[in-house]
Motif scaffolding. Structure first.
Motif, PDB file in Angstrom:
ATOM      1  N   LYS A 102     -13.201 -35.919  38.149  1.00  0.00           N
ATOM      2  CA  LYS A 102     -14.107 -35.111  37.323  1.00  0.00           C
ATOM      3  C   LYS A 102     -13.642 -33.667  37.440  1.00  0.00           C
ATOM      4  O   LYS A 102     -13.301 -33.223  38.556  1.00  0.00           O
ATOM      5  CB  LYS A 102     -15.513 -35.280  37.896  1.00  0.00           C
ATOM      6  CG  LYS A 102     -16.626 -34.702  37.089  1.00  0.00           C
ATOM      7  CD  LYS A 102     -17.920 -35.057  37.807  1.00  0.00           C
ATOM      8  CE  LYS A 102     -19.096 -34.276  37.330  1.00  0.00           C
ATOM      9  NZ  LYS A 102     -20.298 -34.607  38.121  1.00  0.00           N
ATOM     10  N   GLU A 103     -13.670 -32.947  36.328  1.00  0.00           N
ATOM     11  CA  GLU A 103     -13.235 -31.555  36.348  1.00  0.00           C
ATOM     12  C   GLU A 103     -14.098 -30.751  37.318  1.00  0.00           C
ATOM     13  O   GLU A 103     -15.327 -30.892  37.318  1.00  0.00           O
ATOM     14  CB  GLU A 103     -13.341 -30.974  34.936  1.00  0.00           C
ATOM     15  CG  GLU A 103     -12.102 -30.233  34.542  1.00  0.00           C
ATOM     16  CD  GLU A 103     -12.095 -29.840  33.067  1.00  0.00           C
ATOM     17  OE1 GLU A 103     -12.965 -30.317  32.312  1.00  0.00           O
ATOM     18  OE2 GLU A 103     -11.202 -29.071  32.701  1.00  0.00           O
ATOM     19  N   GLY A 104     -13.488 -29.946  38.144  1.00  0.00           N
ATOM     20  CA  GLY A 104     -14.227 -29.088  39.067  1.00  0.00           C
ATOM     21  C   GLY A 104     -14.790 -29.821  40.275  1.00  0.00           C
ATOM     22  O   GLY A 104     -15.612 -29.257  41.010  1.00  0.00           O
ATOM     23  N   ASP A 111       2.464 -38.840  32.852  1.00  0.00           N
ATOM     24  CA  ASP A 111       3.352 -38.212  33.848  1.00  0.00           C
ATOM     25  C   ASP A 111       2.614 -37.719  35.102  1.00  0.00           C
ATOM     26  O   ASP A 111       3.243 -37.353  36.091  1.00  0.00           O
ATOM     27  CB  ASP A 111       4.269 -37.143  33.231  1.00  0.00           C
ATOM     28  CG  ASP A 111       3.506 -35.966  32.661  1.00  0.00           C
ATOM     29  OD1 ASP A 111       2.295 -35.855  32.920  1.00  0.00           O
ATOM     30  OD2 ASP A 111       4.129 -35.143  31.947  1.00  0.00           O
ATOM     31  N   ALA A 112       1.273 -37.742  35.064  1.00  0.00           N
ATOM     32  CA  ALA A 112       0.507 -37.402  36.269  1.00  0.00           C
ATOM     33  C   ALA A 112       0.832 -38.385  37.393  1.00  0.00           C
ATOM     34  O   ALA A 112       0.688 -38.071  38.572  1.00  0.00           O
ATOM     35  CB  ALA A 112      -0.987 -37.426  35.967  1.00  0.00           C
ATOM     36  N   TYR A 113       1.290 -39.592  37.015  1.00  0.00           N
ATOM     37  CA  TYR A 113       1.578 -40.620  38.019  1.00  0.00           C
ATOM     38  C   TYR A 113       3.058 -40.654  38.427  1.00  0.00           C
ATOM     39  O   TYR A 113       3.468 -41.538  39.171  1.00  0.00           O
ATOM     40  CB  TYR A 113       1.139 -41.999  37.505  1.00  0.00           C
ATOM     41  CG  TYR A 113      -0.375 -42.123  37.389  1.00  0.00           C
ATOM     42  CD1 TYR A 113      -1.156 -42.328  38.519  1.00  0.00           C
ATOM     43  CD2 TYR A 113      -1.015 -42.005  36.163  1.00  0.00           C
ATOM     44  CE1 TYR A 113      -2.545 -42.421  38.423  1.00  0.00           C
ATOM     45  CE2 TYR A 113      -2.401 -42.101  36.054  1.00  0.00           C
ATOM     46  CZ  TYR A 113      -3.152 -42.310  37.187  1.00  0.00           C
ATOM     47  OH  TYR A 113      -4.528 -42.405  37.098  1.00  0.00           O
ATOM     48  N   LYS A 164      -9.603 -33.689  37.689  1.00  0.00           N
ATOM     49  CA  LYS A 164      -9.233 -33.626  36.265  1.00  0.00           C
ATOM     50  C   LYS A 164     -10.265 -34.327  35.394  1.00  0.00           C
ATOM     51  O   LYS A 164     -10.913 -35.283  35.828  1.00  0.00           O
ATOM     52  CB  LYS A 164      -7.876 -34.295  36.051  1.00  0.00           C
ATOM     53  CG  LYS A 164      -6.736 -33.552  36.709  1.00  0.00           C
ATOM     54  CD  LYS A 164      -5.418 -34.215  36.358  1.00  0.00           C
ATOM     55  CE  LYS A 164      -4.287 -33.626  37.197  1.00  0.00           C
ATOM     56  NZ  LYS A 164      -3.078 -34.437  37.068  1.00  0.00           N
ATOM     57  N   ASP A 165     -10.359 -33.887  34.153  1.00  0.00           N
ATOM     58  CA  ASP A 165     -11.155 -34.569  33.136  1.00  0.00           C
ATOM     59  C   ASP A 165     -10.596 -35.996  33.026  1.00  0.00           C
ATOM     60  O   ASP A 165      -9.391 -36.169  32.818  1.00  0.00           O
ATOM     61  CB  ASP A 165     -10.965 -33.773  31.827  1.00  0.00           C
ATOM     62  CG  ASP A 165     -11.565 -34.467  30.612  1.00  0.00           C
ATOM     63  OD1 ASP A 165     -11.906 -35.662  30.693  1.00  0.00           O
ATOM     64  OD2 ASP A 165     -11.679 -33.784  29.579  1.00  0.00           O
ATOM     65  N   PRO A 166     -11.449 -37.044  33.185  1.00  0.00           N
ATOM     66  CA  PRO A 166     -10.936 -38.422  33.191  1.00  0.00           C
ATOM     67  C   PRO A 166     -10.272 -38.839  31.884  1.00  0.00           C
ATOM     68  O   PRO A 166      -9.583 -39.856  31.833  1.00  0.00           O
ATOM     69  CB  PRO A 166     -12.176 -39.275  33.475  1.00  0.00           C
ATOM     70  CG  PRO A 166     -13.341 -38.414  33.178  1.00  0.00           C
ATOM     71  CD  PRO A 166     -12.904 -36.987  33.415  1.00  0.00           C
ATOM     72  N   CYS A 167     -10.485 -38.064  30.819  1.00  0.00           N
ATOM     73  CA  CYS A 167      -9.832 -38.352  29.542  1.00  0.00           C
ATOM     74  C   CYS A 167      -8.608 -37.478  29.339  1.00  0.00           C
ATOM     75  O   CYS A 167      -8.062 -37.393  28.240  1.00  0.00           O
ATOM     76  CB  CYS A 167     -10.813 -38.142  28.398  1.00  0.00           C
ATOM     77  SG  CYS A 167     -11.720 -39.650  27.998  1.00  0.00           S
ATOM     78  N   ASN A 168      -8.212 -36.769  30.380  1.00  0.00           N
ATOM     79  CA  ASN A 168      -7.078 -35.866  30.234  1.00  0.00           C
ATOM     80  C   ASN A 168      -6.073 -36.027  31.378  1.00  0.00           C
ATOM     81  O   ASN A 168      -5.643 -35.047  31.974  1.00  0.00           O
ATOM     82  CB  ASN A 168      -7.604 -34.425  30.129  1.00  0.00           C
ATOM     83  CG  ASN A 168      -6.595 -33.509  29.484  1.00  0.00           C
ATOM     84  OD1 ASN A 168      -5.566 -33.975  28.978  1.00  0.00           O
ATOM     85  ND2 ASN A 168      -6.849 -32.214  29.541  1.00  0.00           N
ATOM     86  N   GLN A 200      -3.792 -37.321  44.007  1.00  0.00           N
ATOM     87  CA  GLN A 200      -3.376 -36.068  43.358  1.00  0.00           C
ATOM     88  C   GLN A 200      -3.173 -36.228  41.856  1.00  0.00           C
ATOM     89  O   GLN A 200      -3.175 -35.253  41.124  1.00  0.00           O
ATOM     90  CB  GLN A 200      -2.083 -35.555  44.001  1.00  0.00           C
ATOM     91  CG  GLN A 200      -2.352 -34.890  45.351  1.00  0.00           C
ATOM     92  CD  GLN A 200      -1.094 -34.757  46.204  1.00  0.00           C
ATOM     93  OE1 GLN A 200       0.010 -35.132  45.778  1.00  0.00           O
ATOM     94  NE2 GLN A 200      -1.265 -34.227  47.409  1.00  0.00           N
ATOM     95  N   ALA A 201      -2.999 -37.467  41.385  1.00  0.00           N
ATOM     96  CA  ALA A 201      -2.762 -37.688  39.961  1.00  0.00           C
ATOM     97  C   ALA A 201      -3.999 -37.396  39.110  1.00  0.00           C
ATOM     98  O   ALA A 201      -3.879 -36.999  37.954  1.00  0.00           O
ATOM     99  CB  ALA A 201      -2.291 -39.125  39.731  1.00  0.00           C
TER     100      ALA A 201
END
Ligand code: N1C
Length: 243
Positions: free
Chosen positions: A124-126, A66-68, A58-62, A53-54
């Motif tokens: 990856k986004e989307g 705190d996502a973790y 998501k964009d791997p550069c974004n 879920q972290a």
């Protein structure tokens, strides 16, 4: 037909890479639990789900640190005071050293560090897939998926540091206490002098050449520490890379 088979092969490969990351993480988690009786309360499947879920979608550069947070909170372990060993630019030597002894614990000797050590991952986004190849490099971006993980995990490990703490630094490089390292930029800044009594630096040198404990970068380290902490430095000569 060629386009379709290429697409099938490609998507299958991507599916497999994420799948094998899951297998690696779950099997490392189970191995750790078997070898460390204290941690039987952890649920490896749940750890994978919280980990995923972290960064998935998501964009791997974004992926900020705190996502973790949820992962860190799920997997939190009690620190072993007086045994914690930090390191910078000495990864190989430090583990060669701790493997043979039970008197030190690095982050990679905890469940969280053990599971993630040496792995690469990103989303990856989307997309709801997990990738282990084609991810950005460590220095490509600030909020890098894997870098954010180590920054977050290292912050938690350092915040928990207690009693007499050690750090193994590399005396064969220009600046043993490198400002951009995780040790300098994250861990030292989070040491809590109310929980810690001392910091001992082991400065590893080869064949007695290299830096000494008088090195200016180590003076900078001392300046960063709370004056309540007792600081000491020991220079340790490592005779040859294989010993
Ligand atoms: O940037 P560093 O060293 O100073 O980071 C090391 C420091 C240690 O004290 C650990 O607590 O930060 C923690 N840590 C790890 O435990 C860890 N395991 C694997 C930081 N990084 C870790 N890695 C990988 O090593 C990570 O992928 C990154 O590339 C290196 C950082 O090592 P460094 O620059 O020698």
């Amino acid at each position: 037909i060629l386009a379709i088979s290429l697409w099938v092969a490609f998507s299958h490969k991507q599916y497999n890479s994420g799948d094998s990351l899951k297998e690696t993480i779950i099997s490392r988690c189970q191995t750790f639990i078997q070898n460390n009786r204290t941690s039987s309360a952890y649920d490896c499947q749940k750890i994978w789900t919280v980990f995923e879920q972290a960064f998935v979608g998501k964009d791997p550069c974004n992926v900020p640190t705190d996502a973790y947070d949820s992962l860190i909170n799920t997997i939190i372990q009690d620190p072993i005071c007086n045994k914690m060993l930090f390191w910078s630019k000495t990864k190989h030597i430090v583990h060669e050293f701790t493997e043979k002894r039970n008197c030190f614990q690095t982050l990679e000797d905890t469940l969280l560090g053990y599971i993630m050590d040496g792995l690469t991952w990103c989303g990856k986004e989307g997309s709801n897939e997990t990738f282990t190849t084609g991810c950005p490099s460590w220095n490509d971006c600030v909020n890098h998926t894997v870098k954010s993980f180590w920054n977050r995990a290292s912050a938690a490990f350092a915040e928990a540091a207690c009693g007499d703490v050690s750090a193994m630094l590399n005396g064969s490089i220009a600046t043993p206490f490198t400002p951009t390292s995780i040790f300098a930029s994250i861990e030292v800044k989070r040491f809590n002098a109310d929980k810690m009594r001392s910091l001992t630096v082991f400065l590893v040198t080869q064949e007695n050449d290299g830096k000494s404990c008088d090195d200016p970068s180590l003076k900078n380290l001392q300046k960063e520490l709370d004056p309540k902490l007792k600081y000491s430095c020991v220079s340790v000569a490592k005779s040859s890379p294989s010993h």
